[in-house]
Design a protein around this motif. Structure first.
Motif, PDB file in Angstrom:
ATOM      1  N   HIS A  15      79.520  52.731 -19.733  1.00 31.30           N
ATOM      2  CA  HIS A  15      78.506  51.214 -20.636  1.00 31.30           C
ATOM      3  C   HIS A  15      79.681  49.912 -19.456  1.00 31.30           C
ATOM      4  N   ASP A  16      78.852  49.349 -18.653  1.00 26.95           N
ATOM      5  CA  ASP A  16      78.877  47.738 -18.222  1.00 26.95           C
ATOM      6  C   ASP A  16      79.320  46.950 -19.413  1.00 26.95           C
ATOM      7  N   SER A  19      77.733  43.752 -18.617  1.00 27.60           N
ATOM      8  CA  SER A  19      76.318  43.378 -19.174  1.00 27.60           C
ATOM      9  C   SER A  19      75.347  43.827 -20.360  1.00 27.60           C
ATOM     10  N   ASN A  20      76.666  44.310 -20.614  1.00 27.90           N
ATOM     11  CA  ASN A  20      76.641  45.110 -22.406  1.00 27.90           C
ATOM     12  C   ASN A  20      75.611  45.932 -22.298  1.00 27.90           C
ATOM     13  N   THR A  21      75.482  47.154 -21.139  1.00 27.06           N
ATOM     14  CA  THR A  21      74.583  48.117 -20.809  1.00 27.06           C
ATOM     15  C   THR A  21      74.843  49.184 -20.710  1.00 27.06           C
ATOM     16  N   HIS A  22      74.732  50.393 -21.214  1.00 26.63           N
ATOM     17  CA  HIS A  22      75.003  51.748 -21.494  1.00 26.63           C
ATOM     18  C   HIS A  22      73.607  52.560 -20.322  1.00 26.63           C
ATOM     19  N   PHE A  23      74.410  54.083 -19.765  1.00 22.81           N
ATOM     20  CA  PHE A  23      74.357  54.675 -19.069  1.00 22.81           C
ATOM     21  C   PHE A  23      74.494  55.880 -19.193  1.00 22.81           C
ATOM     22  N   SER A  50      78.655  46.782 -12.733  1.00 20.04           N
ATOM     23  CA  SER A  50      77.359  47.803 -12.091  1.00 20.04           C
ATOM     24  C   SER A  50      76.883  47.720 -11.925  1.00 20.04           C
ATOM     25  N   ALA A  52      73.601  46.890 -12.884  1.00 17.48           N
ATOM     26  CA  ALA A  52      73.089  46.165 -13.867  1.00 17.48           C
ATOM     27  C   ALA A  52      73.465  44.715 -13.740  1.00 17.48           C
ATOM     28  N   SER A  53      75.123  44.865 -13.342  1.00 17.97           N
ATOM     29  CA  SER A  53      75.902  42.981 -13.649  1.00 17.97           C
ATOM     30  C   SER A  53      75.853  42.766 -12.266  1.00 17.97           C
ATOM     31  N   THR A  58      71.396  42.089  -9.069  1.00 14.37           N
ATOM     32  CA  THR A  58      70.190  41.189  -9.824  1.00 14.37           C
ATOM     33  C   THR A  58      69.923  40.358  -9.550  1.00 14.37           C
TER      34      THR A  58
END
Length: 83
Positions: A15-16, A19-23, A50, A52-53, A58
């Motif tokens: 969990h990043d 950016s509140n992203t899950h991998f 990660s 994503a952030s 980005t």
């Protein structure tokens, strides 16, 4: 391969938090935390940064100033002491 020497390879949710992203990734990391993700329970690991952030991935990089310390000094004092 030798038996009983390799760590357990399993699906883990990373969990990043930036950016509140899950991998969901295969990993040998050991954690006591778990999370319910897409109807299944997985081990859970939080990340600060990660792909994503991170600004490199980005495209939201900070642009460095064109004028650095040396050029600012030359602009202010470039003609002092020269004839």
């Amino acid at each position: 391969m030798k038996p009983n020497i390799h760590p357990n390879y399993q699906q883990v949710v990373f969990h990043d938090t930036a950016s509140n992203t899950h991998f969901l990734v295969g990993s040998t990391i050991q954690t006591k935390r778990t999370i319910e993700f897409k109807g299944k329970t997985y081990p859970y690991v939080t990340l600060d940064v990660s792909s994503a952030s991170h600004s490199f991935y980005t495209g939201k990089q900070r642009v460095a100033k064109k004028d650095g310390r040396v050029s600012k000094f030359k602009n202010r004092f470039g003609s002092v002491g020269t004839k």
